[in-house]
Design a protein around this motif. Structure first.
Motif, short mmCIF file in Angstrom:
data_model
loop_
_atom_site.label_atom_id
_atom_site.label_comp_id
_atom_site.label_asym_id
_atom_site.label_seq_id
_atom_site.Cartn_x
_atom_site.Cartn_y
_atom_site.Cartn_z
N CYS A 191 0.76 -1.23 0.16
CA CYS A 191 -0.18 -0.02 0.06
C CYS A 191 0.93 1.16 -0.03
CB CYS A 191 -0.98 0.15 1.31
SG CYS A 191 -1.74 1.61 1.30
N CYS B 159 -0.17 3.18 3.99
CA CYS B 159 0.27 2.71 4.93
C CYS B 159 1.65 1.57 4.83
CB CYS B 159 -0.88 1.97 5.73
SG CYS B 159 -1.65 0.57 4.74
N CYS C 19 -4.13 -0.35 0.10
CA CYS C 19 -5.06 -1.46 0.60
C CYS C 19 -6.64 -0.79 0.61
CB CYS C 19 -4.57 -1.83 1.75
SG CYS C 19 -4.67 -0.63 3.25
N CYS D 261 -7.21 1.92 3.28
CA CYS D 261 -6.64 3.32 2.93
C CYS D 261 -7.62 3.80 1.84
CB CYS D 261 -5.14 3.32 2.11
SG CYS D 261 -4.18 3.14 3.79
#
Ligand code: ZN
Length: 127
Positions: free
Chosen positions: A94, A97, A115, A118
């Motif tokens: 991601c 994050c 992801c 997010c």
């Protein structure tokens, strides 16, 4: 991620890139100066007299094609970025994050940059 899944996703991305490029070339020319940029060809119905309503139709078609070109280019960019990450061995993380993106998500959209968590937090600017 295991090797097999990894190469499957890579293959999927490469296939998608080929398809996108093919779709773009149907109505646009590749810009030789800027990589991955396409220019939509202006449709010309080849009418002898350029009747005003024919011109209007051409403009309308052209504008529709521009929108399609934009969407295809955007997707092509994402696919290329994902392939670039594969090359750099940085694929499947991601961008926000830095955690691994779930495999289900990558299978659904192999060019996913974030992801699900997010992505939900950062809803893309939908038109
Ligand atoms: Zn994330």
């Amino acid at each position: 991620m295991d090797k097999k899944t990894f190469s499957e996703l890579k293959k999927k991305l490469e296939q998608e890139r080929t398809l996108l490029e093919k779709d773009l070339l149907k109505f646009a020319d590749k810009d030789k100066k800027i990589s991955n940029d396409y220019d939509t060809r202006f449709p010309n119905f080849g009418g002898r007299s350029s009747a005003p309503d024919e011109d209007a139709k051409e403009v309308e078609i052209y504008e529709n094609l521009l929108a399609v070109e934009y969407a295809l280019e955007l997707r092509l960019k994402e696919v290329n970025e994902a392939l670039e990450k594969i090359k750099k061995d940085n694929y499947g993380h991601c961008e926000i994050c830095k955690k691994d993106i779930k495999l289900d998500r990558l299978k659904a959209n192999s060019a996913a940059k974030t992801c699900i968590a997010c992505n939900n937090k950062n809803k893309p600017q939908e038109k």
